[in-house]
Motif scaffolding. Sequence first.
Motif, mmCIF file in Angstrom:
data_model
loop_
_atom_site.group_PDB
_atom_site.id
_atom_site.type_symbol
_atom_site.label_atom_id
_atom_site.label_comp_id
_atom_site.label_asym_id
_atom_site.label_seq_id
_atom_site.Cartn_x
_atom_site.Cartn_y
_atom_site.Cartn_z
ATOM 1 N N GLY A 174 -20.600 -11.907 18.062
ATOM 2 C CA GLY A 174 -19.987 -13.048 18.744
ATOM 3 C C GLY A 174 -18.532 -13.232 18.357
ATOM 4 N N LEU A 175 -18.223 -13.079 17.065
ATOM 5 C CA LEU A 175 -16.844 -13.187 16.598
ATOM 6 C C LEU A 175 -15.952 -12.138 17.251
ATOM 7 C CD1 LEU A 175 -17.413 -13.850 12.800
ATOM 8 C CD2 LEU A 175 -15.938 -15.241 14.267
ATOM 9 N N CYS A 176 -16.475 -10.920 17.373
ATOM 10 C CA CYS A 176 -15.699 -9.837 17.997
ATOM 11 C C CYS A 176 -15.394 -10.156 19.455
ATOM 12 C CB CYS A 176 -16.460 -8.518 17.876
ATOM 13 S SG CYS A 176 -16.561 -7.879 16.203
ATOM 14 N N ALA A 177 -16.400 -10.609 20.199
ATOM 15 C CA ALA A 177 -16.191 -10.959 21.606
ATOM 16 C C ALA A 177 -15.177 -12.089 21.739
ATOM 17 C CB ALA A 177 -17.517 -11.358 22.247
ATOM 18 N N GLN A 178 -15.274 -13.056 20.847
ATOM 19 C CA GLN A 178 -14.358 -14.192 20.854
ATOM 20 C C GLN A 178 -12.924 -13.736 20.582
ATOM 21 O OE1 GLN A 178 -14.693 -17.072 17.497
ATOM 22 N NE2 GLN A 178 -15.297 -18.537 19.068
ATOM 23 N N ALA A 179 -12.763 -12.836 19.599
ATOM 24 C CA ALA A 179 -11.431 -12.357 19.233
ATOM 25 C C ALA A 179 -10.797 -11.558 20.367
ATOM 26 C CB ALA A 179 -11.512 -11.504 17.967
ATOM 27 N N VAL A 180 -11.583 -10.683 20.996
ATOM 28 C CA VAL A 180 -11.038 -9.869 22.092
ATOM 29 C C VAL A 180 -10.663 -10.751 23.275
ATOM 30 C CG1 VAL A 180 -11.530 -8.014 23.730
ATOM 31 C CG2 VAL A 180 -12.259 -7.797 21.346
ATOM 32 N N SER A 181 -11.490 -11.734 23.585
ATOM 33 C CA SER A 181 -11.189 -12.646 24.685
ATOM 34 C C SER A 181 -9.897 -13.412 24.421
ATOM 35 C CB SER A 181 -12.353 -13.621 24.889
ATOM 36 O OG SER A 181 -12.050 -14.550 25.911
ATOM 37 N N SER A 182 -9.748 -13.915 23.197
ATOM 38 C CA SER A 182 -8.538 -14.676 22.854
ATOM 39 C C SER A 182 -7.294 -13.796 22.906
ATOM 40 C CB SER A 182 -8.692 -15.289 21.456
ATOM 41 O OG SER A 182 -9.756 -16.213 21.431
ATOM 42 N N ALA A 183 -7.418 -12.567 22.394
ATOM 43 C CA ALA A 183 -6.278 -11.654 22.424
ATOM 44 C C ALA A 183 -5.880 -11.315 23.857
ATOM 45 C CB ALA A 183 -6.617 -10.381 21.650
ATOM 46 N N ALA A 184 -6.876 -11.073 24.692
ATOM 47 C CA ALA A 184 -6.598 -10.754 26.095
ATOM 48 C C ALA A 184 -5.900 -11.921 26.796
ATOM 49 C CB ALA A 184 -7.892 -10.391 26.816
ATOM 50 N N GLN A 185 -6.320 -13.141 26.454
ATOM 51 C CA GLN A 185 -5.704 -14.323 27.058
ATOM 52 C C GLN A 185 -4.233 -14.407 26.680
ATOM 53 O OE1 GLN A 185 -7.658 -16.428 29.050
ATOM 54 N NE2 GLN A 185 -5.691 -17.306 29.668
ATOM 55 N N VAL A 186 -3.926 -14.183 25.398
ATOM 56 C CA VAL A 186 -2.539 -14.229 24.928
ATOM 57 C C VAL A 186 -1.698 -13.146 25.603
ATOM 58 C CG1 VAL A 186 -1.065 -13.845 22.911
ATOM 59 C CG2 VAL A 186 -3.087 -15.313 22.723
ATOM 60 N N LEU A 187 -2.300 -11.987 25.849
ATOM 61 C CA LEU A 187 -1.582 -10.856 26.447
ATOM 62 C C LEU A 187 -1.500 -10.944 27.975
ATOM 63 C CD1 LEU A 187 -3.094 -8.010 24.249
ATOM 64 C CD2 LEU A 187 -0.767 -8.912 24.129
ATOM 65 N N GLY A 188 -2.057 -12.000 28.544
ATOM 66 C CA GLY A 188 -1.994 -12.178 29.982
ATOM 67 C C GLY A 188 -2.964 -11.311 30.756
ATOM 68 N N ARG A 189 -4.008 -10.829 30.084
ATOM 69 C CA ARG A 189 -5.014 -9.983 30.742
ATOM 70 C C ARG A 189 -6.217 -10.862 31.086
ATOM 71 N NH1 ARG A 189 -4.859 -4.337 27.351
ATOM 72 N NH2 ARG A 189 -6.710 -3.979 28.664
ATOM 73 N N ALA A 190 -6.064 -11.642 32.134
ATOM 74 C CA ALA A 190 -7.034 -12.680 32.481
ATOM 75 C C ALA A 190 -8.424 -12.120 32.751
ATOM 76 C CB ALA A 190 -6.543 -13.457 33.697
ATOM 77 N N GLU A 191 -8.515 -10.961 33.408
ATOM 78 C CA GLU A 191 -9.829 -10.407 33.738
ATOM 79 C C GLU A 191 -10.580 -9.981 32.477
ATOM 80 O OE1 GLU A 191 -12.630 -10.264 36.402
ATOM 81 O OE2 GLU A 191 -10.572 -10.846 36.899
ATOM 82 N N ASP A 192 -9.867 -9.346 31.539
ATOM 83 C CA ASP A 192 -10.489 -8.960 30.268
ATOM 84 C C ASP A 192 -10.907 -10.208 29.483
ATOM 85 O OD1 ASP A 192 -10.244 -6.241 30.692
ATOM 86 O OD2 ASP A 192 -8.288 -6.121 29.735
ATOM 87 N N ALA A 193 -10.051 -11.216 29.481
ATOM 88 C CA ALA A 193 -10.374 -12.461 28.782
ATOM 89 C C ALA A 193 -11.659 -13.060 29.338
ATOM 90 C CB ALA A 193 -9.224 -13.457 28.900
ATOM 91 N N LYS A 194 -11.799 -13.053 30.659
ATOM 92 C CA LYS A 194 -12.994 -13.596 31.304
ATOM 93 C C LYS A 194 -14.232 -12.764 30.953
ATOM 94 C CE LYS A 194 -14.751 -14.803 35.943
ATOM 95 N NZ LYS A 194 -15.843 -13.809 36.073
ATOM 96 N N THR A 195 -14.104 -11.448 30.968
ATOM 97 C CA THR A 195 -15.236 -10.563 30.656
ATOM 98 C C THR A 195 -15.789 -10.851 29.265
ATOM 99 O OG1 THR A 195 -14.441 -8.798 32.098
ATOM 100 C CG2 THR A 195 -15.916 -8.159 30.300
ATOM 101 N N TYR A 196 -14.903 -10.945 28.280
ATOM 102 C CA TYR A 196 -15.363 -11.129 26.909
ATOM 103 C C TYR A 196 -15.725 -12.577 26.611
ATOM 104 C CZ TYR A 196 -14.437 -6.296 25.955
ATOM 105 O OH TYR A 196 -14.493 -4.929 25.975
ATOM 106 N N ARG A 197 -15.148 -13.513 27.361
ATOM 107 C CA ARG A 197 -15.573 -14.907 27.240
ATOM 108 C C ARG A 197 -17.009 -15.055 27.731
ATOM 109 N NH1 ARG A 197 -11.407 -16.833 29.385
ATOM 110 N NH2 ARG A 197 -12.153 -17.071 31.531
ATOM 111 N N GLU A 198 -17.334 -14.385 28.819
ATOM 112 C CA GLU A 198 -18.701 -14.429 29.344
ATOM 113 C C GLU A 198 -19.675 -13.704 28.423
ATOM 114 O OE1 GLU A 198 -18.231 -12.814 33.244
ATOM 115 O OE2 GLU A 198 -17.495 -14.716 34.107
#
Length: 257
Positions: free
Chosen positions: A5-29
């Motif tokens: 869960g921590l890994c998914a959360q970290a990747v989602s947050s990083a993707a959000q900061v980098l402007g990769r909205a689709e990746d952020a959504k994938t890992y948030r889900e």
Amino acid sequence: TATWGLCAQAVSSAAQVLGRAEDAKTYRELHARIAADFQRRFQDPATRKLRHHGSPQCATAMALCAGLVPVADRALLVEDIIADLETRGWQQTPGDVGHVYFIRALAEAGRSDVLHRVYSRTGLGSYGGILAKGLTSLPETWDAIMDGRQSLNHCMLGHVMEWYYGYVGGIRQATNSVGWREILVAPNPGPLTSAETAVQTPRGRVVSRWRKDGATFHLEVEVPNGMEATAILPSGSRKILRAGKQDLEESMSTTAN
């Protein structure tokens, strides 16, 4: 499961900061699915507490830090950790992997008062006990076994340094800050009388010096240019800080610690 869960959360947050909205959504889900499965498997539906085999401290702290439990249950689970500590004379039970989450769960819940009690202990399973054996470095085990086979120069119990800098000294990033653009200087003195902390950030050196002087709490702060900073005094009073050196103080009679 919590680490996943921590890994998914970290990747989602990083993707959000980098402007990769689709990746952020994938890992948030993905994180949401992990949290739902975690709750079904490990959370008692009646008590809302997490199942464990002796002490809730480690598993519950990891779940809190990984965001795997409902927001409405977080306060209950923090209290479950504290209740277990009290029954054990404030003896922590997490080992190396869980120690950092134990610290973060309590500190982020505003319970550094509990951590002060844990880390001021002496005797078996404490930093005071390690010092009493004459060691000047961290051993591999809480009980500092000195049998010639276990390391007496180890990083494993060093997570408490994060709390010293971020909560006792009080220098830490504000929520959602990136690259130390925004910081808090929010010391939690507990029973201590003074502390001096310095952190070299990507934007420059931040310094926090505080002391208790009779009925007055004094805080000296140094903030570099290009950084937004807020001081939170022990009473909860907030002050916007400017770049450079500043002195703040308040009466200890208004202090929550």
